[in-house]
Motif scaffolding. Structure first.
Motif, PDB file in Angstrom:
ATOM      1  N   SER A  90       1.929   2.663  -0.294  1.00  0.00           N
ATOM      2  CA  SER A  90       2.213   3.537   0.844  1.00  0.00           C
ATOM      3  C   SER A  90       2.047   4.981   0.408  1.00  0.00           C
ATOM      4  N   TYR A  91       1.494   5.806   1.307  1.00  0.00           N
ATOM      5  CA  TYR A  91       1.236   7.195   0.948  1.00  0.00           C
ATOM      6  C   TYR A  91       1.276   8.082   2.190  1.00  0.00           C
ATOM      7  N   VAL A  92       1.373   9.383   1.956  1.00  0.00           N
ATOM      8  CA  VAL A  92       1.276  10.384   3.017  1.00  0.00           C
ATOM      9  C   VAL A  92       0.289  11.456   2.577  1.00  0.00           C
ATOM     10  N   ARG A  93      -0.339  12.063   3.556  1.00  0.00           N
ATOM     11  CA  ARG A  93      -1.138  13.264   3.279  1.00  0.00           C
ATOM     12  C   ARG A  93      -0.170  14.435   3.253  1.00  0.00           C
ATOM     13  N   ASN A  94      -0.317  15.317   2.306  1.00  0.00           N
ATOM     14  CA  ASN A  94       0.590  16.461   2.197  1.00  0.00           C
ATOM     15  C   ASN A  94       0.502  17.369   3.422  1.00  0.00           C
ATOM     16  N   GLU A  95      -0.638  17.367   4.109  1.00  0.00           N
ATOM     17  CA  GLU A  95      -0.800  18.183   5.312  1.00  0.00           C
ATOM     18  C   GLU A  95       0.003  17.627   6.488  1.00  0.00           C
ATOM     19  N   ASN A  96       0.266  16.312   6.486  1.00  0.00           N
ATOM     20  CA  ASN A  96       0.961  15.669   7.593  1.00  0.00           C
ATOM     21  C   ASN A  96       1.951  14.631   7.042  1.00  0.00           C
ATOM     22  N   PRO A  97       3.083  15.069   6.485  1.00  0.00           N
ATOM     23  CA  PRO A  97       4.001  14.152   5.806  1.00  0.00           C
ATOM     24  C   PRO A  97       4.787  13.231   6.738  1.00  0.00           C
ATOM     25  N   ASN A  98       4.679  13.404   8.051  1.00  0.00           N
ATOM     26  CA  ASN A  98       5.410  12.546   8.975  1.00  0.00           C
ATOM     27  C   ASN A  98       4.716  11.214   9.227  1.00  0.00           C
ATOM     28  N   ILE A  99       3.461  11.089   8.851  1.00  0.00           N
ATOM     29  CA  ILE A  99       2.699   9.858   9.082  1.00  0.00           C
ATOM     30  C   ILE A  99       2.473   9.146   7.759  1.00  0.00           C
ATOM     31  N   THR A 100       3.017   7.927   7.654  1.00  0.00           N
ATOM     32  CA  THR A 100       2.844   7.116   6.446  1.00  0.00           C
ATOM     33  C   THR A 100       1.709   6.133   6.664  1.00  0.00           C
ATOM     34  N   ASN A 101       0.803   6.062   5.711  1.00  0.00           N
ATOM     35  CA  ASN A 101      -0.300   5.115   5.720  1.00  0.00           C
ATOM     36  C   ASN A 101      -0.143   4.185   4.525  1.00  0.00           C
ATOM     37  N   SER A 102      -0.902   3.096   4.511  1.00  0.00           N
ATOM     38  CA  SER A 102      -0.832   2.170   3.379  1.00  0.00           C
ATOM     39  C   SER A 102      -2.144   1.417   3.239  1.00  0.00           C
ATOM     40  N   PHE A 103      -2.329   0.853   2.056  1.00  0.00           N
ATOM     41  CA  PHE A 103      -3.437  -0.053   1.789  1.00  0.00           C
ATOM     42  C   PHE A 103      -2.975  -1.075   0.771  1.00  0.00           C
ATOM     43  N   THR A 104      -3.672  -2.208   0.709  1.00  0.00           N
ATOM     44  CA  THR A 104      -3.317  -3.288  -0.206  1.00  0.00           C
ATOM     45  C   THR A 104      -4.398  -3.420  -1.270  1.00  0.00           C
ATOM     46  N   ILE A 105      -3.954  -3.597  -2.520  1.00  0.00           N
ATOM     47  CA  ILE A 105      -4.886  -3.781  -3.630  1.00  0.00           C
ATOM     48  C   ILE A 105      -4.591  -5.110  -4.314  1.00  0.00           C
ATOM     49  N   SER A 106      -5.588  -5.636  -4.995  1.00  0.00           N
ATOM     50  CA  SER A 106      -5.418  -6.854  -5.784  1.00  0.00           C
ATOM     51  C   SER A 106      -5.921  -6.584  -7.204  1.00  0.00           C
ATOM     52  N   GLY A 107      -5.851  -7.592  -8.049  1.00  0.00           N
ATOM     53  CA  GLY A 107      -6.214  -7.417  -9.457  1.00  0.00           C
ATOM     54  C   GLY A 107      -7.645  -6.996  -9.703  1.00  0.00           C
ATOM     55  N   SER A 108      -8.526  -7.232  -8.749  1.00  0.00           N
ATOM     56  CA  SER A 108      -9.931  -6.852  -8.937  1.00  0.00           C
ATOM     57  C   SER A 108     -10.245  -5.456  -8.405  1.00  0.00           C
ATOM     58  N   THR A 109      -9.256  -4.775  -7.827  1.00  0.00           N
ATOM     59  CA  THR A 109      -9.467  -3.450  -7.254  1.00  0.00           C
ATOM     60  C   THR A 109      -9.416  -2.392  -8.353  1.00  0.00           C
TER      61      THR A 109
END
Length: 81
Positions: free
Chosen positions: A47-66
């Motif tokens: 999970s992460y936020v852009r410093n320009e817009n800290p109110n919106i949290t985004n996310s992505f999923t990674i696996s062992g091959s990423t």
């Protein structure tokens, strides 16, 4: 092996994987707000936020091959232990 042995082995495996999270290097302008282990394998939700817009949290999923992830023109680096 009984089902109890399998359950204990699965729990121990999950605990081992949780103790070894990947190293995630965010590009400039981003802040990592959380890492969550998913399932019994090596899947992680970042999970992460852009410093320009800290109110919106985004996310992505990674696996062992990423080894990397791209958001627009920004490149994330993933280092597995």
């Amino acid at each position: 092996m009984s089902w109890k042995d399998l359950l204990i082995a699965g729990t121990a495996y999950k605990a081992l994987k949780q103790s070894r999270p990947p190293g995630v290097i965010a590009p400039p302008g981003y802040t990592i707000t959380g890492m969550e282990h998913k399932g019994l394998g090596s899947k992680w939700k970042i999970s992460y936020v852009r410093n320009e817009n800290p109110n919106i949290t985004n996310s992505f999923t990674i696996s062992g091959s990423t080894s990397g992830y791209t958001t627009g023109a920004d490149k994330w680096t993933i280092k597995w232990n």
